[in-house]
Design a protein around this motif. Structure first.
Motif, PDB file in Angstrom:
ATOM      1  N   ALA A  91       0.750  -1.335   0.070  1.00 58.84           N
ATOM      2  CA  ALA A  91       0.172   0.031  -0.026  1.00 58.84           C
ATOM      3  C   ALA A  91       0.884   1.359  -0.148  1.00 58.84           C
ATOM      4  O   ALA A  91       0.393   2.193  -0.671  1.00 58.84           O
ATOM      5  N   PHE A  92       1.943   1.189   0.687  1.00 60.03           N
ATOM      6  CA  PHE A  92       2.770   2.434   0.788  1.00 60.03           C
ATOM      7  C   PHE A  92       3.385   2.744  -0.725  1.00 60.03           C
ATOM      8  O   PHE A  92       3.430   3.701  -1.124  1.00 60.03           O
ATOM      9  N   VAL A  93       4.008   1.564  -1.448  1.00 61.21           N
ATOM     10  CA  VAL A  93       4.488   1.984  -2.707  1.00 61.21           C
ATOM     11  C   VAL A  93       3.243   2.403  -3.648  1.00 61.21           C
ATOM     12  O   VAL A  93       3.787   3.373  -4.367  1.00 61.21           O
ATOM     13  N   LEU A  94       2.163   1.641  -3.628  1.00 56.93           N
ATOM     14  CA  LEU A  94       1.287   2.315  -4.399  1.00 56.93           C
ATOM     15  C   LEU A  94       0.925   3.752  -4.173  1.00 56.93           C
ATOM     16  O   LEU A  94       0.382   4.494  -5.029  1.00 56.93           O
ATOM     17  N   ALA A  95       0.568   3.904  -2.747  1.00 59.62           N
ATOM     18  CA  ALA A  95       0.362   5.240  -2.487  1.00 59.62           C
ATOM     19  C   ALA A  95       1.351   6.306  -2.929  1.00 59.62           C
ATOM     20  O   ALA A  95       1.233   7.609  -3.255  1.00 59.62           O
ATOM     21  N   GLN A  96       2.676   5.877  -2.880  1.00 65.28           N
ATOM     22  CA  GLN A  96       3.886   6.913  -3.151  1.00 65.28           C
ATOM     23  C   GLN A  96       3.701   7.316  -4.684  1.00 65.28           C
ATOM     24  O   GLN A  96       3.901   8.327  -5.200  1.00 65.28           O
ATOM     25  N   ARG A  97       3.459   6.094  -5.469  1.00 68.42           N
ATOM     26  CA  ARG A  97       3.327   6.260  -6.901  1.00 68.42           C
ATOM     27  C   ARG A  97       2.055   7.165  -7.240  1.00 68.42           C
ATOM     28  O   ARG A  97       2.344   8.016  -8.306  1.00 68.42           O
ATOM     29  N   ARG A  98       0.947   6.989  -6.361  1.00 69.31           N
ATOM     30  CA  ARG A  98      -0.062   7.856  -7.054  1.00 69.31           C
ATOM     31  C   ARG A  98       0.203   9.314  -6.606  1.00 69.31           C
ATOM     32  O   ARG A  98      -0.035  10.209  -7.408  1.00 69.31           O
ATOM     33  N   ARG A  99       0.703   9.295  -5.412  1.00 62.01           N
ATOM     34  CA  ARG A  99       0.979  10.939  -5.254  1.00 62.01           C
ATOM     35  C   ARG A  99       2.032  11.424  -5.871  1.00 62.01           C
ATOM     36  O   ARG A  99       1.909  12.636  -6.299  1.00 62.01           O
TER      37      ARG A  99
END
Length: 556
Positions: A261-269
């Protein structure tokens, strides 16, 4: 020319390096001293075995979990400011530990030490990255890395001396004067640096911070507790079970989900142009991506000796804590000597070549030691091999850091530093888990196998045999003094030696893999250091106007 204050920071930057390295020395020395002090703490405070574990592990847990978050915050609000705050918290927590009258207060103090340490380590690297460049940066990182390797060996020596001549409380109290020197050095000789004003305008990614803390915290917790609670099936020490499973696999599941979830959130942001904890574009820099992979694997291997040898020296050879520290001193000497050799080597070879030389020396030292170690070995065998190993640590540790950060833009050096520190801490935790399991399992099984016939004939001896594993070999000397149980001590010495040898071979194998992964890293020209690369390998455009807040020693 800069302001007079900036000129002073440039002029005295090597004194600043001393202050920064002393800050690193404080947290590394403290971690190793505590491991030596634990038996005295138990005798004084009467704490339980569970509390003993948490005195050692709460520090590592918080330290590893918070590295990324503090690295990002330091980029925004100032790296020197965060390091100063970390030192103040660390020193205050050390005072709490030194005065602790119960296990609970000691654990709380260690938790606060982990908080302070997580603020210190990534900021030291970011400050070095901002205040040095080119060949000077390689020398600065060499001093930084040799400090880590040297203090890992000097810590047990100093801890043993303090415990034998003063009190275990001084193992924490010594941090107060050292911390005061670090604070003075930072204020006098180290310039503040931070990211550009553009980056500071973005809101802090609180959700990303929480996910990274949960993910890395759960991962390190699982690695630490796997041996105690059971990697899959629960042991007697497991506090609870879920669906007949140990807590550990569930903790690993939480870690995997949180980090995904951290990696996906960082990519989205990142795609939305919002602030992030970890800029994933850093991994498009080949030296950064491959260097972090190498750092994780190397850190796994480098803890093989530090984990098992102090126990082997004390419980097999019968050394005191201070004598065990003396026996590890050649490692420190080799590491410190390597820092002096780096200046000459860096004029002839690129940092990645120096890393490979260092890793080769580490493999040589630890593999030969694993091959030759015997229950009747002496320091005459271990000292030269530890010296060679120390040389390798001094060359590889710091120069690998230099390689990882070489192409990371200075305004993102806090994130880059924290990422490589997290990779190292994860590798170290994995190494401690795997090597510790190999070492202690061999001790337990070897002792039981060597005494199986005697225990079958006299079941009353079983508790004495089990005490070897329960005490991590601490009862060997007492068993040796009793003629009725001396054979158990002999079996345990053989088993512990075999365990140390197995841990050494596993560590050597990991270092060989690290050496192979380093072949994927290409040398970085000195003029390209501190400049990010795009996907095609060309330098990125320089940062927007506003740049870093104050970065003396760097050319515009």
């Amino acid at each position: 020319m800069g302001t007079p204050e900036q000129s002073r920071y440039v002029r005295y930057r090597w004194w600043g390096l001393l202050a920064i390295s002393l800050g690193v020395a404080t947290i590394i020395m403290d971690a190793t001293i505590v491991s030596v002090a634990i038996p005295s703490v138990v005798g004084d405070l009467g704490i339980s075995s569970t509390q003993i574990q948490w005195v050692q592990e709460i520090y590592t847990l918080l330290f590893a979990a918070l590295l990324l978050t503090w690295g990002r915050i330091a980029d925004r609000v100032g790296r020197r400011r965060i390091m100063l705050l970390g030192v103040v918290i660390f020193v205050g927590a050390s005072l709490m530990c030194a005065l602790a009258g119960s296990g609970g207060l000691l654990i709380l103090g260690r938790a606060l030490q982990g908080l302070g340490g997580s603020m210190i380590l990534p900021t030291t690297l970011a400050l070095l990255n901002a205040n040095f460049q080119g060949r000077e940066r390689g020398i600065a990182f060499a001093v930084w890395g040799s400090t880590i390797g040297g203090m890992a060996a000097v810590g047990p020596l100093l801890g043993g001396w303090l415990i034998e001549n003063a009190s275990w409380r001084w193992a924490f109290g010594i941090n107060l004067p050292v911390g005061a020197l670090v604070i003075a050095g930072l204020l006098l000789f180290v310039a503040e640096s931070s990211e550009s004003t553009v980056g500071r305008d973005q809101r802090l990614d609180v959700g990303g911070a929480l996910l990274s803390i949960l993910g890395f915290g759960a991962l390190v917790f699982g690695l630490i507790e796997g041996r105690s609670y059971g990697w899959w099936s629960p042991t007697e020490d497991a506090p609870f079970t879920v669906a007949s499973l140990s807590p550990v696999p569930w903790v690993f599941l939480i870690a995997a989900l949180s980090l995904t979830a951290f990696v996906l959130a960082q990519r989205r942001r990142t795609l939305a142009g919002q602030g992030v904890i970890l800029d994933l574009s850093l991994f498009r820099i080949r030296s950064f991506a491959n260097g972090n992979l190498t750092a994780l694997i190397v850190s796994f291997g480098e803890f093989g000796l530090i984990l098992s040898l102090p126990l082997w020296f004390q419980n097999v050879l019968g050394y005191t804590a201070f004598q065990a520290g003396l026996a590890l001193l050649p490692l420190a000497a080799g590491s410190f000597l390597a820092s002096g050799a780096v200046a000459g080597l860096s004029r002839r070879y690129s940092p990645i070549i120096v890393v490979r030389i260092g890793l080769s020396l580490e493999v040589l030292g630890i593999a030969v030691l694993a091959l030759l170690i015997r229950p009747d070995s002496t320091a005459w065998l271990t000292s030269p091999l530890l010296f060679v190993y120390g040389l390798g640590v001094g060359l590889a540790t710091a120069q690998l850091t230099s390689v990882i950060l070489a192409e990371v833009p200075v305004e993102r050096s806090g994130q880059g530093s924290a990422t490589q520190s997290t990779a190292r801490q994860t590798g170290s935790a994995l190494g401690i888990a795997v090597l510790g399991t190999a070492f202690f399992t061999t001790l337990r099984d070897g002792t039981r196998d060597g005494t199986a016939d005697a225990v079958a004939a006299s079941p009353a001896l079983a508790p004495a045999v089990d005490s070897v594993d329960a005490s991590s070999g601490g009862t060997i000397s007492a068993l040796a003094e009793n003629p009725a149980t001396a054979f158990i001590a002999d079996a345990a010495r053989d088993a512990m030696t075999n365990g140390a040898s197995l841990a050494g071979w596993i560590a050597a194998g990991a270092l060989v893999i690290g050496l192979l992964t380093s072949l994927r890293i290409h040398p970085v020209p000195a003029e390209d250091e501190g400049v990010g690369k795009d996907d095609s390998g060309h330098p990125e455009a320089p940062p927007a106007a506003g740049g870093t807040a104050a970065e003396p020693g760097r050319k515009p």
